[in-house]
Design a protein around this motif. Structure first.
Motif, mmCIF file in Angstrom:
data_model
loop_
_atom_site.group_PDB
_atom_site.id
_atom_site.type_symbol
_atom_site.label_atom_id
_atom_site.label_comp_id
_atom_site.label_asym_id
_atom_site.label_seq_id
_atom_site.Cartn_x
_atom_site.Cartn_y
_atom_site.Cartn_z
ATOM 1 N N ALA A 123 25.049 -7.230 -8.041
ATOM 2 C CA ALA A 123 24.235 -8.438 -8.223
ATOM 3 C C ALA A 123 25.011 -9.708 -7.872
ATOM 4 O O ALA A 123 24.427 -10.773 -7.688
ATOM 5 C CB ALA A 123 23.745 -8.521 -9.666
ATOM 6 N N THR A 124 26.333 -9.599 -7.764
ATOM 7 C CA THR A 124 27.162 -10.764 -7.446
ATOM 8 C C THR A 124 27.629 -10.722 -5.992
ATOM 9 O O THR A 124 28.556 -11.412 -5.601
ATOM 10 C CB THR A 124 28.407 -10.788 -8.356
ATOM 11 N N THR A 125 26.987 -9.888 -5.211
ATOM 12 C CA THR A 125 27.462 -9.610 -3.858
ATOM 13 C C THR A 125 27.375 -10.805 -2.925
ATOM 14 O O THR A 125 26.564 -11.706 -3.133
ATOM 15 C CB THR A 125 26.655 -8.444 -3.253
ATOM 16 N N PHE A 126 28.191 -10.771 -1.874
ATOM 17 C CA PHE A 126 27.975 -11.668 -0.743
ATOM 18 C C PHE A 126 26.551 -11.387 -0.273
ATOM 19 O O PHE A 126 26.156 -10.229 -0.130
ATOM 20 C CB PHE A 126 28.986 -11.373 0.370
ATOM 21 N N PRO A 127 25.756 -12.456 -0.052
ATOM 22 C CA PRO A 127 24.313 -12.247 0.135
ATOM 23 C C PRO A 127 23.914 -11.225 1.183
ATOM 24 O O PRO A 127 22.976 -10.468 0.983
ATOM 25 C CB PRO A 127 23.829 -13.651 0.518
ATOM 26 N N THR A 128 24.629 -11.164 2.314
ATOM 27 C CA THR A 128 24.157 -10.289 3.385
ATOM 28 C C THR A 128 24.054 -8.837 2.909
ATOM 29 O O THR A 128 23.131 -8.113 3.287
ATOM 30 C CB THR A 128 25.051 -10.413 4.642
ATOM 31 N N ASP A 129 24.956 -8.403 2.043
ATOM 32 C CA ASP A 129 24.895 -7.029 1.550
ATOM 33 C C ASP A 129 23.608 -6.802 0.768
ATOM 34 O O ASP A 129 22.989 -5.734 0.852
ATOM 35 C CB ASP A 129 26.098 -6.721 0.655
ATOM 36 N N GLY A 130 23.201 -7.818 0.019
ATOM 37 C CA GLY A 130 21.960 -7.712 -0.746
ATOM 38 C C GLY A 130 20.735 -7.675 0.159
ATOM 39 O O GLY A 130 19.803 -6.893 -0.065
#
Lengths: 394, 394
Positions: A123-130
């Motif tokens: 949930a705290t990921t660098f956005p692209t992974d999400g």
């Protein structure tokens, strides 16, 4: 002379990696943005000139064989392998990190098999992974479940197909527990995908040792491969035969020049390829990786921790109390190779820092981010950065 | 002096594009493999040196803004646009052709909407398009229906979601009827995706004029972008707002540096991006495209046809009857910019040709493939190639 300056001199004098700085093109700027774009290794310009003028310009098409273009993705993967604790034959270089996250995550869901229909994503990921995880979930009929790394052991169940985690948080610099989380995911029978963007080249990863299934990472941060240099994909050897890519391009075919209408995937790391690799960027990366010859990643990690420790010390000594607050964990076991400082007006502060010769970066809304590349950052740089930061804030 | 040699002299003397050859790094070799890897444009080495030493080496991270790295994918797309008949703002450069085929085909199925569950794919396609189409079908719940381009008008129905076609066949050099086939696909209410790998930079495409929906193409053949240079993706302006990418990386977000957890796609061509673009390869391509300044694609097409006509003439004059057989259509409307000759033992013949200074390529099982790049191939080259071919076969 103030105490931190003397300390810096002693630390630099004792630094066994200090000589590596000469292998990079640097100037008087204190460059603490190697976690965004690594500095230029000195070997790259001449190599690129050879690649462009001789390999492309003179040999042209013959270079696919004669200059080793065709085999570059796995050859360069094998150069990265020891830095992330992988035996040869498991890493392929090519495409962007985002594209590799897609390959890895879809393949992970397929490896997990029937009856598992949930993807857990940091949930705290660098956005692209999400974003990519959302697409992978949509295209494999899974639901997406965000969870912090700390929550992962509690949320993985018999429904979990795959878990996508970041080794080091891009914003705070927090290092997550790769061995423990990998074990927790495996205990639930799920497949783990690690994103190593902020750890590859900065600290030991131990992919093989800890039984990681799949991993991706970028090469333009601590590996200094150049702007947008190709990413890498690790597929554990025992999983390679079952790695079922959503991007089965001709470069991953067992006989690419057979031009066969039916897809038959190659064995080994080659299976992670897609289309024709971008050779110029790839060979710049290969030249950049030569600086690692004989450099143990454990020594890099030791210096990285000493650098970030010393930076936090200097900040404490120079910066008025309360002006900034570190978001980066104090415990070594939880720290990557960067320090993130919460700071009101961080955007403007970073502008002034850059004007004064200290380059870090700003992450909205209020974070100053400083990356410490042990190959070319010294302790005097660290002291100077903290001193100039204090001047900027006063 | 034989008749073809005299003819070649006259044709070269009258060639308005002859001066462009000086913009490339070439030698005494007759290079007829520009349909695989274009020759090195003379402007590239100095540009790469600047990109590596100054932009990366000195400016480092600042170059994302100051050297225009961030906006390169669309800026370079707009340089390609006039060559394929597209108004600005519809083409983005990045990733490999295979990855772009995946984006385009999945997006096409989503554009087609509910109730359409079949992807028609060119049965004679370059294999990677077929492999990727199979994956796109699998991941969108479609079935795959192979059909030759000639069969397409008869096989498209109300079930057809998308049709993937090659503008020029990679093996035979046959040019397909883009306007007519596009109209036939549209008549069935389906979405068409054109692969322009073997036509972009070789002949007029007319994407806007003919109402093409989506197109992809490579830049290392007739556009001379260098080995594995990034591919391009065209999304017709009216479809951009509904373009729903299966690879929604952070570079295609409306606010990439907002680091927002929810994906919100950017407007325009940017939406076709995925991850961080490979800047070195991208900027080599930008320098390579400068040779097109003021060169009308119609003039390129006229010379291309004259070159392939003349090659077929010379082959007829020099090569013993029956030794080779052209697979490339005689009619101009059906011919790309290459000539494919069926020839027993083609693999060995091509080896000997290369030893004698004529570079084409071999496609299994028995095809000699010669590409004619009008920007740097002259009529004397053509005559010499045919003469040496005849010598090789006798």
């Amino acid at each position: 002379m103030s105490e931190p300056i003397l300390r810096a001199q002693k630390l630099d004098a004792a630094d066994e990696l200090a000589g590596l700085r000469a292998k990079f093109v640097l100037d008087e700027v204190v460059y603490l943005d190697g976690n965004s774009l690594g500095a230029l290794p000195a070997a790259v310009p001449a190599r690129m000139e050879d690649v462009v003028r001789r390999q492309w310009g003179s040999l042209r098409i013959r270079s696919w064989d004669e200059s080793g273009w065709w085999t570059a993705p796995e050859r360069i993967g094998d150069r990265i392998a020891p830095l992330v604790g992988a035996a040869p034959g498991q890493i392929v270089v090519g495409d962007s990190t985002s594209v590799n996250v897609f390959k890895a995550l879809v393949a992970a869901v397929r490896l997990a098999g029937e009856g598992r229909d949930e993807i857990v994503v940091d949930a705290t990921t660098f956005p692209t992974d999400g974003y990519i995880a959302e697409s992978a979930a949509r295209m494999t009929g899974c639901t997406l479940r965000p969870a912090t790394p700390a929550e992962v052991p509690d949320v993985v169940t018999g429904r979990t197909a795959a878990v996508l985690l970041n080794h080091v948080d891009y914003r705070t610099g927090r290092l997550h527990d790769l061995p423990g989380l990998t074990a927790a995911v495996h205990e639930a029978g799920a497949v783990v995908v690690w994103d190593l963007c902020h750890s590859a080249g900065a600290l030991p990863v131990g992919l093989d040792e800890h039984g990681v299934d799949l991993a991706v990472g970028c090469t333009y941060k601590y590996l200094n491969g150049g702007p947008g240099s190709p990413a890498f994909l690790y597929v554990r050897r025992e999983l390679q035969d079952r790695f079922d890519s959503p991007l089965p391009g001709w470069n991953s075919h067992t006989e690419p020049f057979g031009m066969r209408p039916a897809y038959e995937p190659a064995a080994g790391a080659v299976r992670g390829r897609v289309g024709t690799p971008d050779i110029l960027s790839m060979l710049a990366l290969e030249a950049a990786l030569e600086v690692w010859e004989g450099v143990p990643i454990d020594a890099v990690r030791a210096k990285s921790l000493a650098l970030t420790d010393f930076f936090l010390e200097c900040v404490a000594a120079y910066v008025p109390e309360g002006a900034v607050e570190s978001l980066t964990p104090v415990a070594h076991a939880e720290r990557g190779s960067q320090v993130a400082l919460h700071c009101p007006g961080a955007g403007d502060v970073m502008k002034r820092l850059i004007e004064n010769g200290v380059v870090g970066d700003f992450r909205p809304p209020d974070v100053l981010r400083f990356g410490f590349t042990p190959l070319y950052v010294g302790f005097a740089d660290v002291e100077r950065a903290a001193r100039i930061l204090a001047g900027t804030l006063s």
